[in-house]
Design an enzyme around this catalytic site. Structure first.
Site, PDB file in Angstrom:
ATOM      1  N   ARG A 181       0.845  -1.199   0.000  1.00 43.44           N
ATOM      2  CA  ARG A 181       0.000   0.000   0.000  1.00 43.44           C
ATOM      3  C   ARG A 181       0.879   1.247   0.000  1.00 43.44           C
ATOM      4  O   ARG A 181       1.530   1.559   0.993  1.00 43.44           O
ATOM      5  CB  ARG A 181      -0.934   0.016   1.217  1.00 43.44           C
ATOM      6  CG  ARG A 181      -1.780   1.285   1.277  1.00 43.44           C
ATOM      7  CD  ARG A 181      -2.990   1.174   2.181  1.00 43.44           C
ATOM      8  NE  ARG A 181      -2.661   1.071   3.586  1.00 43.44           N
ATOM      9  CZ  ARG A 181      -3.565   1.216   4.573  1.00 43.44           C
ATOM     10  NH1 ARG A 181      -4.836   1.452   4.279  1.00 43.44           N
ATOM     11  NH2 ARG A 181      -3.193   1.082   5.837  1.00 43.44           N
ATOM     12  N   ASP A 189      -3.750   3.544  13.950  1.00 40.11           N
ATOM     13  CA  ASP A 189      -2.941   4.109  12.874  1.00 40.11           C
ATOM     14  C   ASP A 189      -3.482   5.489  12.547  1.00 40.11           C
ATOM     15  O   ASP A 189      -4.296   6.045  13.291  1.00 40.11           O
ATOM     16  CB  ASP A 189      -2.883   3.182  11.653  1.00 40.11           C
ATOM     17  CG  ASP A 189      -4.242   3.001  10.962  1.00 40.11           C
ATOM     18  OD1 ASP A 189      -5.198   3.757  11.269  1.00 40.11           O
ATOM     19  OD2 ASP A 189      -4.343   2.106  10.105  1.00 40.11           O
TER      20      ASP A 189
END
Length: 535
Positions: free
Chosen positions: A171, A455
């Site tokens: 990603r 996150d």
């Protein structure tokens, strides 16, 4: 460490980050040449797409609601197109690990027993220069069976055999983040294109040689036109290193509210390279708050912990995602189980029950797999999806979900969400945001806080809720007090006094938090001002 002038760079390319040992293997002339080509061909369109995002938010603030696009109706109504067949290593994705690309995490993820691993250069990472280069270098070493790690305590980490490792899916950063350490013709480059190019040039052929391919997760897109930019990047890159078109496969995270209205169009734009969509639940919740942040009481989201995946607006989004994917032959991937095992058995028992219920809902709804943030959760997720899928690799043909008919009004039905805004929720938002920002600025993007893997997405929810609550004069349900800037400023100092470490340890985190949570103007992403503070 050596000076960046030791690198062989193409004309117009400048690398200003310090060069450590072996960095030249990733910052190769071929990789930097691809960065330059992608920048010159696509960066103007990227910046135009970012301006379009701002225009869309301004239209919503003025009273216009998001909707399915009339100009792309023909794509949605055409039943004859499908995405490319599932690529090797992507047929069975019932459990996917996620995590950053430091050496220890790479080994733990590849040893986890999951079917795939999201090697994260985005929300679970930080764009500190060392991470930008070391991440793809670690992945290259793993593909070469040349990766090990010894902790400061002397614990050794080594890779299991290659046939037992999950498929790697990288990603890159979202379109909004620049890469300030690499410029082309004097302009900052795109973090997205840098992450993509550095990994692709170093590792694409290695992946092909192992019977798989260069696979990606694409984050935070807000329209099919942004997907078109990615598709063009893939075409350019495949030609650049001489591999067949369609070798790259990409799973797009549907983690913004605007993208929920363009799922089919996003698959269509990437159809020769598409492998599915993912329900990025935490960023999606952030985007809901962000997009409708000025629209008053109907769009006030209650405390984060009370917003489950079964509330109406989240249910509409996930059901639409499954039906869209399976209609077009693509994988539908579920959201993150963020729980981190605790030493407290009672905490673990409750958490495992919640995770099992969440994954059971996803599997029964037709999802083909789901994410976990910790290796200890892999078996739990496996068990649930095995019970539903049995010997089948996925549910694409079995669960078309033709019963799903989602309207724009259902996607936007935030007001039906049960729950309140409370003083504890406000305090928790401050706590999570401060702890996360402290770690992010130090170079760590995945942080265990209160037994959850946090996150950037959850920090974004925290600070965006606070901004929204101040802007809309929200009253706390349990105390009757109105949320104000002054209240938040006082709470910040109270929270810091209770956090581990010295108060001064949080100075940069506090400054960044105040910039994105209580300022009059809303910052699109907290990572943008935080990145400016990062060396």
């Amino acid at each position: 460490m050596s000076d960046s002038s030791t690198l062989a760079t193409p004309e117009g390319v400048q690398v200003t980050g310090p060069i450590q040992e072996r960095y030249d293997e990733i910052l190769s002339p071929k990789a930097l040449d691809l960065v330059a080509t992608l920048h010159r061909d696509l960066n103007g369109r990227r910046l135009e797409a970012l301006r379009a995002r701002q225009a869309r938010v301004e239209a919503v603030a003025a009273g216009e609601d998001l909707h399915f696009l009339e100009e792309t109706r023909s794509i949605r109504e055409d039943d004859n197109w499908r995405v490319a067949p599932l690529a090797p290593g992507l047929e069975d994705r019932r459990v996917e690990m996620t995590g950053p690309t430091d050496r220890k995490m790479v080994i733990n993820a590849l040893n986890s027993g999951a079917r795939a691993w999201l090697a994260d250069q985005e929300d679970a990472n930080t764009p500190m220069w060392g991470n930008v280069v070391q991440g793809p270098l670690n992945l290259m070493d793993a593909l070469d069976d040349n990766l090990d790690f010894t902790s400061p305590e002397g614990k050794e980490y080594k890779l299991v055999s290659a046939d037992k490792r999950p498929t790697i899916i990288v990603r890159p950063r979202g379109w909004h983040l620049p890469e300030k350490h690499i410029t082309v013709d004097g302009e900052e480059t795109s973090g997205s294109l840098v992450d993509f190019a550095l990994y692709f040039v170093a590792c694409a052929q290695k992946q092909i040689d192992r019977g798989k391919g260069p696979y990606f997760y694409l984050p935070k897109m807000e329209s099919h036109l942004e997907a078109r930019i990615w598709n063009d990047a893939f075409v350019i890159a495949q030609d650049a290193i001489g591999i067949p078109q369609g070798t790259i496969r990409a799973t797009c995270l549907i983690e913004t509210l605007p993208a929920a209205f363009e799922m089919e169009e996003i698959l269509y734009e990437l159809r020769e390279h598409s492998s599915g969509l993912n329900a990025g639940r935490w960023d999606y919740l952030f985007s809901v708050i962000k997009t409708y942040r000025t629209r008053g009481a109907d769009y006030i989201v209650p405390d984060r912990n009370s917003v489950t995946m079964t509330v109406p607006f989240m249910r509409a989004y996930t059901e639409l995602l499954v039906s869209t994917c399976h209609k077009r032959g693509a994988s539908a991937m579920g959201g993150m189980a963020a729980f981190i095992p605790s030493k407290d058995d009672a905490v673990n028992t409750a958490a495992y029950e919640k995770v099992t219920a969440d994954k059971t809902r996803e599997a029964n709804d037709g999802f083909d797999g789901s994410w976990v943030a910790h290796p200890a959760m892999v078996d739990t997720c496996f068990q649930v999806f095995n019970d539903v899928l049995g010997g089948k690799p996925n549910q694409i043909e079995e669960k078309k979900r033709e019963d799903v008919h989602v309207t724009a009004e259902q996607i936007l039905d935030v007001k039906s969400t049960p729950g309140d805004v409370t003083s504890q929720g406000l305090r928790s938002n401050i706590d999570v945001a401060l702890q996360y920002l402290r770690s992010w600025l130090a170079g760590r993007g995945a942080v265990g806080i209160h037994n959850l893997m946090e996150d950037a997405a959850t920090a974004e929810i925290s600070r965006s809720q606070i901004w929204q609550q101040i802007k809309n004069d929200v009253v706390l349900a349990d105390t009757g007090e109105q949320v104000t800037k002054e209240m938040v400023l006082a709470l910040v100092d109270d929270v810091i006094a209770e956090l581990p470490g010295e108060a001064s340890d949080y100075d940069d985190a506090k400054a960044t938090f105040l910039e994105v949570a209580v300022a009059d103007d809303y910052a699109d992403f907290l990572t943008l001002p935080a990145y400016r503070r990062m060396p």
